[in-house]
Design a protein around this motif. Structure first.
Motif, PDB file in Angstrom:
ATOM      1  N   ARG A 232      -9.280  24.177  86.674  1.00  0.00           N
ATOM      2  CA  ARG A 232      -9.153  25.615  86.886  1.00  0.00           C
ATOM      3  C   ARG A 232      -9.482  26.010  88.321  1.00  0.00           C
ATOM      4  NH1 ARG A 232     -12.245  29.418  83.023  1.00  0.00           N
ATOM      5  NH2 ARG A 232     -10.992  30.878  84.277  1.00  0.00           N
ATOM      6  N   PHE A 233     -10.421  25.276  88.936  1.00  0.00           N
ATOM      7  CA  PHE A 233     -10.896  25.628  90.280  1.00  0.00           C
ATOM      8  C   PHE A 233     -10.892  24.364  91.154  1.00  0.00           C
ATOM      9  CE2 PHE A 233     -13.138  28.259  87.108  1.00  0.00           C
ATOM     10  CZ  PHE A 233     -12.696  29.519  87.482  1.00  0.00           C
ATOM     11  N   PRO A 234      -9.733  23.996  91.705  1.00  0.00           N
ATOM     12  CA  PRO A 234      -9.645  22.747  92.483  1.00  0.00           C
ATOM     13  C   PRO A 234     -10.438  22.748  93.777  1.00  0.00           C
ATOM     14  CG  PRO A 234      -7.580  23.995  92.572  1.00  0.00           C
ATOM     15  CD  PRO A 234      -8.430  24.654  91.530  1.00  0.00           C
ATOM     16  N   VAL A 235     -11.024  23.887  94.149  1.00  0.00           N
ATOM     17  CA  VAL A 235     -11.847  23.943  95.355  1.00  0.00           C
ATOM     18  C   VAL A 235     -13.111  23.101  95.200  1.00  0.00           C
ATOM     19  CG1 VAL A 235     -13.203  25.985  94.702  1.00  0.00           C
ATOM     20  CG2 VAL A 235     -12.718  25.523  97.124  1.00  0.00           C
ATOM     21  N   TYR A 236     -13.488  22.811  93.953  1.00  0.00           N
ATOM     22  CA  TYR A 236     -14.685  22.012  93.709  1.00  0.00           C
ATOM     23  C   TYR A 236     -14.349  20.520  93.709  1.00  0.00           C
ATOM     24  CZ  TYR A 236     -16.515  26.496  92.051  1.00  0.00           C
ATOM     25  OH  TYR A 236     -16.897  27.805  91.956  1.00  0.00           O
ATOM     26  N   SER A 237     -15.371  19.703  93.919  1.00  0.00           N
ATOM     27  CA  SER A 237     -15.214  18.259  93.832  1.00  0.00           C
ATOM     28  C   SER A 237     -16.406  17.683  93.071  1.00  0.00           C
ATOM     29  CB  SER A 237     -15.108  17.628  95.231  1.00  0.00           C
ATOM     30  OG  SER A 237     -16.236  17.950  96.023  1.00  0.00           O
ATOM     31  N   VAL A 238     -16.356  16.387  92.845  1.00  0.00           N
ATOM     32  CA  VAL A 238     -17.404  15.706  92.093  1.00  0.00           C
ATOM     33  C   VAL A 238     -18.419  15.116  93.067  1.00  0.00           C
ATOM     34  CG1 VAL A 238     -17.926  13.838  90.480  1.00  0.00           C
ATOM     35  CG2 VAL A 238     -15.834  15.195  90.203  1.00  0.00           C
ATOM     36  N   GLY A 239     -19.685  15.329  92.793  1.00  0.00           N
ATOM     37  CA  GLY A 239     -20.750  14.766  93.615  1.00  0.00           C
ATOM     38  C   GLY A 239     -21.716  13.975  92.750  1.00  0.00           C
ATOM     39  N   THR A 240     -22.576  13.220  93.412  1.00  0.00           N
ATOM     40  CA  THR A 240     -23.591  12.440  92.712  1.00  0.00           C
ATOM     41  C   THR A 240     -24.936  12.638  93.392  1.00  0.00           C
ATOM     42  OG1 THR A 240     -21.975  10.740  92.086  1.00  0.00           O
ATOM     43  CG2 THR A 240     -24.296  10.128  91.984  1.00  0.00           C
ATOM     44  N   VAL A 241     -25.960  12.873  92.590  1.00  0.00           N
ATOM     45  CA  VAL A 241     -27.323  12.927  93.103  1.00  0.00           C
ATOM     46  C   VAL A 241     -27.969  11.569  92.808  1.00  0.00           C
ATOM     47  CG1 VAL A 241     -29.574  14.034  92.963  1.00  0.00           C
ATOM     48  CG2 VAL A 241     -27.503  15.404  92.724  1.00  0.00           C
ATOM     49  N   PRO A 242     -28.308  10.796  93.844  1.00  0.00           N
ATOM     50  CA  PRO A 242     -28.935   9.492  93.611  1.00  0.00           C
ATOM     51  C   PRO A 242     -30.282   9.636  92.909  1.00  0.00           C
ATOM     52  CG  PRO A 242     -28.151   9.685  95.876  1.00  0.00           C
ATOM     53  CD  PRO A 242     -28.081  11.057  95.267  1.00  0.00           C
TER      54      PRO A 242
END
Length: 323
Positions: A232-242
């Motif tokens: 719905r909102f392609p402005v976002y991406s996937v991140g990871t918190v170590p």
């Protein structure tokens, strides 16, 4: 970004100061900028937070590098949404905002008030913080829980609502909803007045790290809803918190959003270029202001889409290879 040789640094400083004075051309573009119509006012963020730290450091850099009579004013705000309101309303000349909020606000605005970017700064990661000894593992577990979604005017309240919708809960599915800033949410979780809180910030965020030093916490893994949100909102991406960021049991999948430095189309090209040029001259100081700013460089800084770069910023990036 490596530092310039001393003679080049002096030359660029003179050019930068001339840009705001309106009396000299900047670089190969040979533009003749004019002085800002009003003093620089920067819409920052909450204390403690990355936005306010970077805004204060930028104010000092611009005062020193551009020879201003005084440091630009830095406004303490709720975050991205308020910052964009201040920028488009003319109460601020520079703002820091999440790119999703900036793009939403910019829709339909044309002419001098149109928001335009100077640079992508760093990426925020959305944290959903709970006590480690709680039973909460996913967003779905928050159904009926006491949750802070962030204050009105912040950039992360809209993200919280979108995530809750993607999880099929929605704000109405919470037991109790609070709108707390980070310090208040931190205190409420410690006192067991809430079960969880949303926060979006650079990694690590000092306030979350301080909390984790005193109270074992967990971040909810958002992996099960990220695809739905991004569709719905392609402005976002996937991140990871170590895991080692906050002493977590393991790495956590989170939502990531870019932060951008903005002005409006009303700013002349020379002034816009002078601001971003000075910022990159002192990029190590920005990194000292917040670990999140370590990633700021002239190669990634052009990634401000869907918010367009200001023509003055484009001039800087096109000539940056010469520096």
């Amino acid at each position: 970004m490596s530092g310039p040789r001393s003679t080049l640094g002096l030359s660029r400083r003179a050019l930068l100061r001339a840009a705001l004075a309106g009396g000299a051309a900047l670089g190969a573009t040979a533009c003749t900028p004019s002085a800002p119509a009003t003093p620089l006012v920067i819409a920052g963020g909450v204390r403690p937070g990355v936005y306010i730290s970077l805004a204060g450091t930028l104010a000092d850099i611009w005062r020193e590098r551009l020879g201003l009579d005084g440091a630009p004013q830095v406004l303490t705000t709720a975050g991205s949404t308020e910052n964009m309101q201040l920028l488009t309303g003319g109460a601020a000349t520079v703002a820091i905002s999440q790119v999703d909020v900036a793009a939403d606000v910019a829709t339909g605005i044309t002419g001098p008030g149109e928001p335009m970017a100077l640079a992508r700064l760093y990426d925020d990661v959305t944290h959903v913080v709970v006590r480690r000894d709680s039973d909460f593992r996913t967003l779905d577990d928050l159904r009926g829980a006491r949750v802070s979604i962030g204050p009105a005017g912040s950039g992360y309240q809209p993200i919280a609502l979108r995530l809750l919708d993607a999880a099929g809960i929605g704000a109405d599915g919470l037991g109790e909803r609070a709108e707390l800033g980070l310090p208040e949410a931190d205190a409420a979780l410690r006192a067991d007045r809430i079960d969880a809180f949303f926060w979006s910030g650079g990694v690590p965020t000092g306030g979350i790290r301080d909390l984790a030093d005193e109270l074992p916490i967990r971040l909810l893994d958002l992996g099960d809803v990220l695809d739905r949100v991004r569709q719905r909102f392609p402005v976002y991406s996937v991140g990871t918190v170590p895991a080692n960021t906050y002493g977590l049991p393991g790495p956590v999948a989170c939502l990531s959003v870019r932060n951008v430095l903005l002005v409006t189309a009303a700013m002349d090209d020379g002034t816009a270029r002078a601001l971003i040029d000075a910022a990159f001259l002192d990029q190590p100081r920005l990194a000292q202001a917040s670990p999140a700013a370590v990633t700021i460089d002239s190669r990634s800084a052009i990634g401000t889409q869907p918010v367009p770069l200001h023509p003055g910023a484009l001039q800087f990036y096109r000539s940056a290879k010469d520096y």
